[in-house]
Write a protein that holds these residues in place. Structure first.
Motif, PDB file in Angstrom:
ATOM      1  N   UNK A   1       5.672   2.111 -11.349  1.00 32.68           N
ATOM      2  CA  UNK A   1       5.062   2.910 -12.411  1.00 32.68           C
ATOM      3  C   UNK A   1       3.774   3.579 -11.922  1.00 32.68           C
ATOM      4  N   UNK A   2       2.968   2.835 -11.187  1.00 28.55           N
ATOM      5  CA  UNK A   2       1.706   3.387 -10.689  1.00 28.55           C
ATOM      6  C   UNK A   2       1.981   4.440  -9.612  1.00 28.55           C
ATOM      7  N   UNK A   3       2.952   4.189  -8.733  1.00 26.39           N
ATOM      8  CA  UNK A   3       3.311   5.177  -7.713  1.00 26.39           C
ATOM      9  C   UNK A   3       3.797   6.468  -8.364  1.00 26.39           C
ATOM     10  N   UNK A   4       4.581   6.350  -9.428  1.00 29.54           N
ATOM     11  CA  UNK A   4       5.072   7.536 -10.139  1.00 29.54           C
ATOM     12  C   UNK A   4       3.903   8.357 -10.673  1.00 29.54           C
ATOM     13  N   UNK A   5       2.912   7.679 -11.257  1.00 27.63           N
ATOM     14  CA  UNK A   5       1.730   8.371 -11.785  1.00 27.63           C
ATOM     15  C   UNK A   5       0.937   9.020 -10.656  1.00 27.63           C
ATOM     16  N   UNK A   6       0.716   8.270  -9.564  1.00 25.56           N
ATOM     17  CA  UNK A   6      -0.051   8.813  -8.437  1.00 25.56           C
ATOM     18  C   UNK A   6       0.665   9.997  -7.800  1.00 25.56           C
TER      19      UNK A   6
ATOM     20  N   UNK B   1      -4.541   0.897  -9.258  1.00 25.56           N
ATOM     21  CA  UNK B   1      -4.431   2.150  -8.499  1.00 25.56           C
ATOM     22  C   UNK B   1      -5.365   2.112  -7.289  1.00 25.56           C
ATOM     23  N   UNK B   2      -6.597   1.704  -7.508  1.00 23.00           N
ATOM     24  CA  UNK B   2      -7.560   1.644  -6.403  1.00 23.00           C
ATOM     25  C   UNK B   2      -7.130   0.654  -5.335  1.00 23.00           C
ATOM     26  N   UNK B   3      -6.597  -0.483  -5.755  1.00 22.10           N
ATOM     27  CA  UNK B   3      -6.124  -1.477  -4.786  1.00 22.10           C
ATOM     28  C   UNK B   3      -4.938  -0.942  -3.993  1.00 22.10           C
ATOM     29  N   UNK B   4      -4.020  -0.266  -4.684  1.00 21.61           N
ATOM     30  CA  UNK B   4      -2.851   0.298  -4.007  1.00 21.61           C
ATOM     31  C   UNK B   4      -3.281   1.364  -3.003  1.00 21.61           C
ATOM     32  N   UNK B   5      -4.196   2.237  -3.396  1.00 19.65           N
ATOM     33  CA  UNK B   5      -4.675   3.273  -2.467  1.00 19.65           C
ATOM     34  C   UNK B   5      -5.345   2.646  -1.253  1.00 19.65           C
ATOM     35  N   UNK B   6      -6.088   1.586  -1.454  1.00 15.77           N
ATOM     36  CA  UNK B   6      -6.724   0.886  -0.341  1.00 15.77           C
ATOM     37  C   UNK B   6      -5.681   0.296   0.604  1.00 15.77           C
ATOM     38  N   UNK B   7      -4.634  -0.274   0.042  1.00 12.68           N
ATOM     39  CA  UNK B   7      -3.564  -0.848   0.863  1.00 12.68           C
ATOM     40  C   UNK B   7      -2.858   0.252   1.652  1.00 12.68           C
TER      41      UNK B   7
END
Length: 158
Positions: free
Chosen positions: A132-137, A101-107
Motif C-alpha cells: 500500500x505504501x509503495x503504491x502511494x510512493x 514511508x520514511x523508514x521504507x525510503x531509508x531502507x
C-alpha cells in the motif's frame, strides 16, 4: 495521555486476557474487516501486545489499562529527556503512514534491490501494508522501479 473508547467487551474478557495472545472478536466485524483489507490492521488480536512491545523498545513505562463492560481506557506516560526517532515525530494530521514511508525510503537508500517482502519482514509489518505504501510512493512519483521483479531496483526520485 489518555485514550478511551466506548465498546462492548465479551463477558469473558479481562485485562489479563487482553495482555496475552487472544482471538479477536470485534464488536463490528464489517468495519474491522474493512480496515484489515485496507492494510491498517496487520494481525488480529495483537494491538495491545504491540503497544506494550513498542513501549518496551523505547524504554517507556508500560501503559495502564482500565477496562469495564462499556469502555477501555489506556494511559500512556511521556518519556522525559529521551531523543525521539525523527521518523516517528510527526503530527497526527500528517497521517499514520509517514513514519513507515520514511523508514521504507531509508531502507531503499541502503539497498535499492530489496524486495517488498524483505522490507515487510524488516519492519515487522504485513506485506500488504508495504504494498500500500509503495503504491502511494509510486503514484506520488517519489519512487520508481527500474528493471524487472527479479533483477530490478528501486530509484528514489524526490
Amino acid at each position: 495521555m489518555y485514550i478511551s473508547n466506548d465498546c462492548v467487551f465479551p463477558s469473558d474478557w479481562t485485562k489479563d486476557n487482553l495482555m496475552r495472545r487472544h482471538a479477536s472478536r470485534p464488536y463490528n466485524p464489517n468495519i474491522a474487516n474493512t480496515f484489515f483489507r485496507a492494510g491498517y490492521v496487520e494481525v488480529w488480536g495483537r494491538g495491545i501486545q504491540k503497544i506494550c512491545e513498542a513501549c518496551g523498545e523505547l524504554g517507556a513505562p508500560m501503559p495502564e489499562y482500565e477496562i469495564t463492560s462499556e469502555f477501555i481506557t489506556i494511559s500512556l506516560k511521556a518519556l522525559n529527556n529521551k531523543k525521539r526517532d525523527v521518523g516517528l515525530d510527526v503530527g497526527l494530521d500528517v497521517g499514520l503512514d509517514v513514519g513507515l514511508e520514511n523508514k521504507i525510503l531509508s531502507i531503499i537508500r541502503s539497498n535499492p534491490q530489496i524486495t517488498q517482502k524483505e522490507i515487510a519482514i524488516h519492519l515487522s509489518v504485513t506485506e500488504r501494508t508495504v504494498q500500500r505504501i509503495f503504491k502511494k510512493l509510486s503514484k506520488d512519483k517519489t519512487i520508481e522501479r527500474i528493471g524487472g521483479k527479479r533483477f530490478g531496483q528501486w530509484i528514489i526520485k524526490k
